[in-house]
Write an enzyme that holds these catalytic residues in place. Structure first.
Site, PDB file in Angstrom:
ATOM      1  N   ARG A   1       0.555  -0.878  -2.550  1.00 44.25           N
ATOM      2  CA  ARG A   1       0.295  -2.329  -2.508  1.00 44.25           C
ATOM      3  C   ARG A   1       0.049  -2.766  -3.943  1.00 44.25           C
ATOM      4  NH1 ARG A   1      -4.099  -5.628  -2.415  1.00 44.25           N
ATOM      5  NH2 ARG A   1      -4.004  -7.451  -1.089  1.00 44.25           N
TER       6      ARG A   1
ATOM      7  N   LYS B   1      -6.843  -2.707 -10.460  1.00 37.27           N
ATOM      8  CA  LYS B   1      -8.265  -2.673 -10.099  1.00 37.27           C
ATOM      9  C   LYS B   1      -9.144  -2.238 -11.272  1.00 37.27           C
ATOM     10  CE  LYS B   1      -7.862  -2.843  -5.171  1.00 37.27           C
ATOM     11  NZ  LYS B   1      -7.791  -2.139  -3.901  1.00 37.27           N
TER      12      LYS B   1
HETATM   13  N1  HH2 Z   1      -7.211  -4.317  -1.962  1.00 35.92           N
HETATM   14  C1  HH2 Z   1      -7.437  -5.653  -2.028  1.00 35.92           C
HETATM   15  C2  HH2 Z   1      -7.174  -6.471  -0.933  1.00 35.92           C
HETATM   16  N2  HH2 Z   1      -6.656  -5.962   0.198  1.00 35.92           N
HETATM   17  N3  HH2 Z   1      -5.843  -4.117   1.422  1.00 35.92           N
HETATM   18  C3  HH2 Z   1      -5.595  -2.811   1.516  1.00 35.92           C
HETATM   19  N4  HH2 Z   1      -5.075  -2.287   2.628  1.00 35.92           N
HETATM   20  N5  HH2 Z   1      -5.861  -1.953   0.480  1.00 35.92           N
HETATM   21  C4  HH2 Z   1      -6.392  -2.393  -0.685  1.00 35.92           C
HETATM   22  O1  HH2 Z   1      -6.633  -1.562  -1.593  1.00 35.92           O
HETATM   23  C5  HH2 Z   1      -6.681  -3.796  -0.811  1.00 35.92           C
HETATM   24  C6  HH2 Z   1      -6.392  -4.632   0.289  1.00 35.92           C
HETATM   25  C7  HH2 Z   1      -7.972  -6.236  -3.294  1.00 35.92           C
HETATM   26  O2  HH2 Z   1      -6.917  -6.635  -4.125  1.00 35.92           O
HETATM   27  P1  HH2 Z   1      -6.349  -8.122  -4.260  1.00 35.92           P
HETATM   28  O3  HH2 Z   1      -5.758  -8.599  -2.975  1.00 35.92           O
HETATM   29  O4  HH2 Z   1      -5.444  -8.153  -5.421  1.00 35.92           O
HETATM   30  O5  HH2 Z   1      -7.610  -8.999  -4.660  1.00 35.92           O
HETATM   31  P2  HH2 Z   1      -8.501 -10.019  -3.872  1.00 35.92           P
HETATM   32  O6  HH2 Z   1      -9.021  -9.311  -2.667  1.00 35.92           O
HETATM   33  O7  HH2 Z   1      -9.560 -10.396  -4.859  1.00 35.92           O
HETATM   34  O8  HH2 Z   1      -7.624 -11.182  -3.463  1.00 35.92           O
END
Ligand code: HH2
Length: 409
Positions: A389, A354
């Site tokens: 995660r 992040k």
């Molecule tokens: N962060 C993201 C998405 N989903 N879910 C939970 N429970 N906690 C988190 O910190 C979280 C999440 C953002 O990360 P990512 O899936 O890599 O990116 P994007 O939402 O741009 O696909």
């Protein structure tokens, strides 16, 4: 040294590390204390600060009196003393022994103070020990024994870290999932909607089209499949396709049907803290008291889950690292993550790649944030995380295994 010299007690002075009563007791036994003394003294060896929200003025004054009577103290709002405030947050200051005595004394009072005492005892117990298990359909994940690695599998064209697989098809998702399992993933989290700051929601049809076939393809892999969605229709179809965990970044807030869908399936749910929506969240970073606001919102989400019939211990809390928070907020969340263990619910932490990590390390792009992510994984585990995660499975799985060996005796 002459035999007439005065006995010396100025050597070998050392401050001990102890975060739980068992460790204190072990140190007392090492001195040679007798067992009765050890049992009496150990709870005096740990000091705790315990915060209570919105306590009625009379109860706040009783808490302060009882804490003082037992050798501790309690901070309450100055206007309660003046008779001007009806409620106050309260911070109790005392040893575990003093706090336990006060909780016992509270049983004598009316005004619900007995249950307050029980709640304080429970929070203190949860703060040190994680028990129970996450029941994801046929998969049972015991808590406290190890940290679970949740691998991120985004089937999106626009995920912030550039890992999305939208156009690559099912077999690419399958290959990536198999690689993640080989590298040590325990859970796979499939997302069909990017949540990066400023993004708009994906239409339902499109999210279903991205997510459901992938869930179906990965369900036979032998690990829990989680679906990262805020839409009950996506959750419902994904559960029918074999998902056994729902990850709702809105904390069961965006879709009023979501809690009922999860409850009917009998699976756990992750509730995350996010002020507003991904489009607006970075306009909501003005916190008076970050941890209190995050904890209050997560307990409201837990109440929504319980009202629908989801057992409290199957509601996983996630402070929402990077969601409506500044760099300083995200760092504070990590430093104080253990406060969230007071509720006795499992904890998930999502820091992977992040932007806070990029900023702290001098504007590094997402693909160069693996070491920074590992630092957050390790400190997250030391501070109570049950699930991390992450994108980079092997590096985080190895770091987590090492951290587990140190902190989970
Ligand atoms: N962060 C993201 C998405 N989903 N879910 C939970 N429970 N906690 C988190 O910190 C979280 C999440 C953002 O990360 P990512 O899936 O890599 O990116 P994007 O939402 O741009 O696909």
């Amino acid at each position: 040294m002459s035999s007439t010299a005065a006995p010396r007690a100025d050597r070998g002075v050392r401050v001990l590390v102890a975060e739980d009563v068992d460790t204190v007791a072990r140190e007392l036994r090492r001195v040679g204390s007798e067992e009765t003394g050890v049992r009496l003294m150990a709870p005096r060896g740990l000091q705790r600060l315990v915060r209570l929200e919105a306590v009625p003025a009379r109860a706040a004054i009783i808490l302060k009196q009882e804490m003082l009577a037992h050798g501790g103290d309690a901070a309450i709002h100055a206007e309660v003393i003046d008779g001007e405030a009806t409620h106050s947050a309260v911070v109790l200051l005392g040893s575990l022994h003093q706090l336990d005595e006060v909780c016992g004394a509270l049983q004598r009072y009316s005004h619900g103070l007995g249950t307050t005492g029980d709640a304080i005892r429970q929070a203190l117990a949860h703060f040190v020990a994680r028990r129970g298990a996450l029941r994801c359909g046929p998969y049972t994940l015991p808590l406290g024994e190890k940290t679970y690695i949740m691998g991120i599998l985004n089937v999106t064209p626009d995920s912030f870290s550039g890992d999305g697989l939208a156009a690559a098809g099912i077999s690419a998702a399958q290959r990536q999932a198999e690689r993640m399992l080989a590298e040590g993933a325990d859970i796979l989290d499939i997302g069909g909607e990017s949540t990066r700051p400023g993004t708009d929601a994906v239409p339902l049809d499109e999210e279903l089209r991205r997510v459901v076939p992938v869930v179906k393809a990965l369900a036979p892999l032998g690990v829990p499949i989680s679906v990262d969605t805020t839409k009950s229709a996506v959750a419902s179809e994904a559960l029918a396709a074999g998902a056994t965990l729902i990850n709702d970044i809105s904390g069961l807030f965006f879709d009023p049907e979501m809690a009922a869908v999860v409850a009917a399936a009998g699976v756990p749910v992750v509730v995350m803290h996010m002020p507003g929506t991904p489009r607006t969240m970075q306009q909501h970073t003005g916190y008076d008291d970050l941890l209190t606001e995050v904890c209050t919102a997560l307990q409201e989400a837990t109440a929504r889950a319980e009202a629908a019939g989801i057992p409290r211990d199957q509601v996983v809390l996630d402070p929402g690292f990077g969601f409506g928070k500044t760099v300083a907020h995200n760092l504070e969340l990590l430093r104080r993550l253990r406060e969230l263990t007071s509720y006795g619910q499992p904890l998930l932490l999502g820091t992977s790649r992040k932007s806070t990590i990029g900023k702290v390390l001098g504007d590094l792009p997402p693909q160069e944030r693996v070491e920074g992510t590992i630092a957050t994984t390790v400190l997250g585990i030391a501070n109570g995380a049950d699930i991390v995660r992450v994108h980079d499975i092997q590096a985080n799985a190895r770091a987590a295994k090492m951290a587990d060996a140190i902190v989970r005796e």
